[in-house]
Each structure stands twice: as C-alpha cells, then as structure tokens.
Design an enzyme around this catalytic site. Sequence first.
Site, PDB file in Angstrom:
ATOM      1  N   ASN A   6       0.871  -1.175   0.000  1.00  0.00           N
ATOM      2  CA  ASN A   6       0.000   0.000   0.000  1.00  0.00           C
ATOM      3  C   ASN A   6       0.910   1.227   0.000  1.00  0.00           C
ATOM      4  OD1 ASN A   6      -1.769   2.065   0.478  1.00  0.00           O
ATOM      5  ND2 ASN A   6      -2.382   1.384   2.524  1.00  0.00           N
ATOM      6  N   LYS A   8       0.138   4.337  -0.296  1.00  0.00           N
ATOM      7  CA  LYS A   8      -0.448   5.537   0.321  1.00  0.00           C
ATOM      8  C   LYS A   8      -0.184   6.777  -0.544  1.00  0.00           C
ATOM      9  CE  LYS A   8      -0.137   3.168   4.709  1.00  0.00           C
ATOM     10  NZ  LYS A   8       0.006   3.226   6.148  1.00  0.00           N
ATOM     11  N   HIS A  93      -9.502   1.123   4.861  1.00  0.00           N
ATOM     12  CA  HIS A  93      -8.220   1.273   5.549  1.00  0.00           C
ATOM     13  C   HIS A  93      -8.406   2.197   6.755  1.00  0.00           C
ATOM     14  CE1 HIS A  93      -4.100   2.433   6.404  1.00  0.00           C
ATOM     15  NE2 HIS A  93      -3.728   1.337   5.761  1.00  0.00           N
ATOM     16  N   GLU A  95      -6.796   4.571   7.844  1.00  0.00           N
ATOM     17  CA  GLU A  95      -6.610   6.005   7.556  1.00  0.00           C
ATOM     18  C   GLU A  95      -7.860   6.589   6.899  1.00  0.00           C
ATOM     19  OE1 GLU A  95      -2.872   5.474   5.506  1.00  0.00           O
ATOM     20  OE2 GLU A  95      -2.009   4.851   7.422  1.00  0.00           O
ATOM     21  N   GLU A 163      -5.340  -5.108  10.346  1.00  0.00           N
ATOM     22  CA  GLU A 163      -4.311  -4.090  10.576  1.00  0.00           C
ATOM     23  C   GLU A 163      -4.611  -3.373  11.891  1.00  0.00           C
ATOM     24  OE1 GLU A 163      -2.210  -2.717   6.765  1.00  0.00           O
ATOM     25  OE2 GLU A 163      -4.045  -1.555   6.886  1.00  0.00           O
ATOM     26  N   GLY A 169       2.494   2.183  10.848  1.00  0.00           N
ATOM     27  CA  GLY A 169       3.432   3.295  10.746  1.00  0.00           C
ATOM     28  C   GLY A 169       4.125   3.646  12.054  1.00  0.00           C
ATOM     29  N   SER A 209       3.483  -2.223  10.289  1.00  0.00           N
ATOM     30  CA  SER A 209       4.930  -2.234  10.535  1.00  0.00           C
ATOM     31  C   SER A 209       5.613  -3.552  10.160  1.00  0.00           C
ATOM     32  CB  SER A 209       5.234  -1.877  11.999  1.00  0.00           C
ATOM     33  OG  SER A 209       4.828  -0.559  12.277  1.00  0.00           O
TER      34      SER A 209
HETATM   35  P1  13P Z   1       3.188   0.284   7.639  1.00  0.00           P
HETATM   36  O1  13P Z   1       3.697  -1.013   7.098  1.00  0.00           O
HETATM   37  O2  13P Z   1       3.966   1.474   7.176  1.00  0.00           O
HETATM   38  O3  13P Z   1       3.018   0.230   9.138  1.00  0.00           O
HETATM   39  O4  13P Z   1       1.711   0.503   7.044  1.00  0.00           O
HETATM   40  C1  13P Z   1       0.788  -0.526   7.149  1.00  0.00           C
HETATM   41  C2  13P Z   1      -0.414  -0.172   6.378  1.00  0.00           C
HETATM   42  O5  13P Z   1      -1.160   0.716   6.723  1.00  0.00           O
HETATM   43  C3  13P Z   1      -0.682  -0.922   5.139  1.00  0.00           C
HETATM   44  O6  13P Z   1      -1.959  -0.687   4.666  1.00  0.00           O
END
Ligand code: 13P
Length: 248
Positions: A6, A8, A93, A95, A163, A169, A209
């Site tokens: 992903n 982003k 997601h 976010e 997740e 993150g 992560s």
């Molecule tokens: P990270 O691997 O940067 O923690 O992000 C995970 C994520 O949100 C994947 O959709």
Amino acid sequence: MIFAGNWKLNMGPKAVQNFFKEFKEANINEETQKQCYFFPQNLSLSSAIAAAEGLNVNLGSQNIAAEKSGAFTGENSLEVLEELKLAYCLIGHSERRSIFKEDLNDIRAKMNLLNSSAVSAILCIGESLEEREAGKTNEVLKEQLETALLEVPETKDFILAYEPVWAIGTGKVASPEMAEEAHLFVRNFLKEKYSEEKAKNTAILYGGSVKPESSKGLSQMPNIDGFLIGGASLKVDSFKGIIDNSES
Ligand code: 13P
C-alpha cells in the site's frame, strides 16, 4: 502468501516507473510475482500499468467512491477501475476510517458496490490501542466484519486485512501470537457467517509495521496468509526481503 504494497500518498508516476524497473531487475520468478499486489495512488495508476507490463503482478486502487459515477468531485470511480482492468481495491483502511471519517455504513456501501463487479475488495479491519487495552479487540473486529459483509454473498471473492491501528506506521509490529489470535477470530467469523470452505479460501493478511525482520515469524502462523505492507513496500529491497523471509 500474498504480498501487498500500500503505497499511500507516496510514489508519483516517475517513482513508480523506477520501482518496477528495479523490480524487473530483481528477477523475482513468475509464480512469486503473481503473489505480489501493489496499490499506487490513483494518479500513478496509469504509470504503474505501463511500467508493470510484462510482469505478473496485480495492481489496484487504494479507495473508491461509494457511488458508481455522478457529481462527486474529487472521488475515484469503480467504473474507471473496471475500465483499467484492475481486479482489487482496498476498502476501509484505518486512515480512511479515522482521517476521512468513513463510518461503518460508508464501508458497507463500498463493499456492496463491488458485489456486482469483477473488482475484489481487500477489506481492512483493526482495533485502536484504546480498544485493545479495554479488551474490546474481538468486539471491534466483529462489528467491522458484520457491517461490511452484511450483504456480501458467499460467491463474491474478497480478501481481508487485519491491521491493528496501533501497529500502522509506528514500528510496533504485533507479535506473531497476537496477530494469529486475531486472524483465528476472523477465520472463525467467516466460518460461521459463510462456510468452512469460504473461511479456508479467503486470504487474511496482516498489516502494521511489517519489515523483513518481522515477516518470518508472522508468516509461520497458520492463519496469516500474507501481508499488507506500507513503508517497507516503497523499496524493492525491503519488499523483496519480506518475500524472501516469509514461509509459504
Ligand atoms: P506500515 O507497514 O507502514 O506500518 O503501514 C501498514 C499499512 O497501513 C498498510 O496498509
């Protein structure tokens, strides 16, 4: 195993071209390529489609509008995903849920929109730190699954991604045991709602992560079928490191 990146709000059209150039140079075999999924921002999708030509990787969108088309300035439509022949779309997601205030009903509407299309969702679910500390993890996962899948028939393929919000993150990866416990809960939900077969055939990814170092232990868990990777998917080296360290 599925390895989904992903990207982003990173990776413009040029960066995407460079990524796939390096990816081609990494000589990843065809079967493994089929296990790789990438989600560029929509403005980089055309560049990704061109740059990934000759590869067997899968591409998808990070989000779609709940409506098929119409007066929705700034949104991205399912019709365009279909025209671009993209088979996957991330839905829900964390976010999108927290920053863009998508609620359970919005996510259900997006899942329902996909019911009659060839696009499959990767539905993201997960609890916040507060919810985990209050012992509400399963309750939260159940509510997210129940609402999003309410009208999704057994015949519609989808992928799930667990997740935990506190792991995204932050560098704080869930332990393999902790992730496995949640994945087992999700698997059992699918068994109860649909069938043993549907539960067996639906991939459940872990995200939060994931790095080459943590992928080995996580990949050994029986109910972890792959990863949804943020930061470590931006470089071919670390993305390939995750693949190489994972046990299928
Ligand atoms: P990270 O691997 O940067 O923690 O992000 C995970 C994520 O949100 C994947 O959709």
